[in-house]
Design a protein around this motif. Structure first.
Motif, PDB file in Angstrom:
ATOM      1  N   LEU A 127      53.978 103.532  71.986  1.00  0.00           N
ATOM      2  CA  LEU A 127      52.777 103.969  72.659  1.00  0.00           C
ATOM      3  C   LEU A 127      51.928 102.802  73.118  1.00  0.00           C
ATOM      4  O   LEU A 127      51.784 101.802  72.420  1.00  0.00           O
ATOM      5  CB  LEU A 127      51.940 104.840  71.720  1.00  0.00           C
ATOM      6  CG  LEU A 127      52.514 106.199  71.326  1.00  0.00           C
ATOM      7  CD1 LEU A 127      51.579 106.887  70.348  1.00  0.00           C
ATOM      8  CD2 LEU A 127      52.737 107.059  72.550  1.00  0.00           C
ATOM      9  N   THR A 128      51.342 102.951  74.306  1.00  0.00           N
ATOM     10  CA  THR A 128      50.314 102.049  74.799  1.00  0.00           C
ATOM     11  C   THR A 128      48.996 102.784  74.701  1.00  0.00           C
ATOM     12  O   THR A 128      48.863 103.891  75.244  1.00  0.00           O
ATOM     13  CB  THR A 128      50.586 101.649  76.258  1.00  0.00           C
ATOM     14  OG1 THR A 128      51.816 100.937  76.329  1.00  0.00           O
ATOM     15  CG2 THR A 128      49.464 100.765  76.781  1.00  0.00           C
ATOM     16  N   PHE A 129      48.024 102.179  74.001  1.00  0.00           N
ATOM     17  CA  PHE A 129      46.740 102.828  73.805  1.00  0.00           C
ATOM     18  C   PHE A 129      45.726 102.343  74.826  1.00  0.00           C
ATOM     19  O   PHE A 129      45.725 101.181  75.231  1.00  0.00           O
ATOM     20  CB  PHE A 129      46.207 102.536  72.398  1.00  0.00           C
ATOM     21  CG  PHE A 129      46.819 103.387  71.339  1.00  0.00           C
ATOM     22  CD1 PHE A 129      48.045 103.056  70.785  1.00  0.00           C
ATOM     23  CD2 PHE A 129      46.179 104.522  70.885  1.00  0.00           C
ATOM     24  CE1 PHE A 129      48.620 103.844  69.807  1.00  0.00           C
ATOM     25  CE2 PHE A 129      46.742 105.318  69.903  1.00  0.00           C
ATOM     26  CZ  PHE A 129      47.960 104.976  69.362  1.00  0.00           C
ATOM     27  N   GLY A 130      44.832 103.256  75.200  1.00  0.00           N
ATOM     28  CA  GLY A 130      43.694 102.872  76.012  1.00  0.00           C
ATOM     29  C   GLY A 130      42.656 102.169  75.149  1.00  0.00           C
ATOM     30  O   GLY A 130      42.794 102.081  73.927  1.00  0.00           O
ATOM     31  N   THR A 131      41.612 101.670  75.795  1.00  0.00           N
ATOM     32  CA  THR A 131      40.574 100.908  75.089  1.00  0.00           C
ATOM     33  C   THR A 131      39.604 101.802  74.331  1.00  0.00           C
ATOM     34  O   THR A 131      38.850 101.324  73.503  1.00  0.00           O
ATOM     35  CB  THR A 131      39.787 100.035  76.063  1.00  0.00           C
ATOM     36  OG1 THR A 131      39.346 100.853  77.145  1.00  0.00           O
ATOM     37  CG2 THR A 131      40.645  98.910  76.606  1.00  0.00           C
TER      38      THR A 131
END
Lengths: 117, 113
Positions: free
Chosen positions: B101-105
């Motif tokens: 997963l790539t997480f948002g800020t």
């Protein structure tokens, strides 16, 4: 079930010291992950494992090492601590079937807050 | 690595107000998740959306996946103090492999009485 547990909860290190962050899960999940979360930011993947004996790098692996000798445990090792490694570290696990395409639910531990001075 | 941008970064509202949080990327997602994180704890999954245009409701929370699967929104109706926390979107760029997963800020929400 305890879920995902992490120890210690807090730690202060001096520059150059080493330590191991412990992570364990009792849900028989095959996938495990380590993330770091810097203040006001999202999570960045450090390393992950798809099963015992298999590990792979994530987005920010430099300065860290991992091992996965059992399904339950996934320790994260910092060899030479640097101030840039000050962060909150989260371990997570998930269960994924072969060929499963949809993102599964990741279960997170409570985190370890690490400060390097 | 996909870049996920969330807006707004911070939101302080009063109880009973409505709000919308956005998650955008220039890349196409295979699926997208929303998590909520409370202080001192790890994120907890709220929902997973997979199909373009999909809308899912979880009590007062409504999640929408954009038709092109590049963006998503989270709408909260009649916010309550218990909704306070950090809301994170996370995208899965591939299928059939590990959930990298790539997480948002994140969007930090505070709901006051």
């Amino acid at each position: 079930n305890a879920g995902v547990t992490q120890t210690p909860k807090f730690r202060i290190l001096k520059i150059g010291q080493s330590m191991t962050l412990q992570c364990a899960q009792d849900m028989n999940h095959n996938y495990m992950y380590w993330y770091r979360q810097d203040p006001g930011m999202g999570l960045k993947l450090i390393y992950y494992s798809v099963g015992a004996g298999i590990t792979d790098k994530g987005e920010v692996p430099n300065g860290y090492n991992v091992s996965r000798s059992t399904t339950e445990d996934f320790p994260l090792r910092l060899e030479l601590a640097a101030p840039s490694q000050t962060s909150v570290y989260f371990c997570a696990s998930s269960s994924r079937l072969p060929g499963q395409g949809v993102s599964d639910t990741q279960y997170f531990g409570p985190g370890t807050r690490l400060t390097v001075l | 690595t996909q870049l996920l941008e969330q807006s707004p970064q911070f939101l302080s509202i009063q109880e009973g107000e409505n709000l919308t949080v956005y998650c955008n990327s220039s890349s196409v997602f295979s699926s997208l998740q929303w998590y909520r994180q409370e202080p001192g704890e790890g994120p907890v999954l709220l929902v997973t959306v997979v199909t373009g245009g999909e809308v899912k409701k979880l009590k007062r929370l409504t999640f929408q996946f954009g038709d092109a699967r590049k963006d998503s929104s989270l709408h909260i109706t009649a916010a309550q103090p218990g909704d306070t926390g950090l809301y994170l979107c996370a995208a899965s760029p591939r299928t059939g492999t590990a959930s990298k997963l790539t997480f948002g800020t994140g969007t930090r929400l505070q709901v006051t009485l």
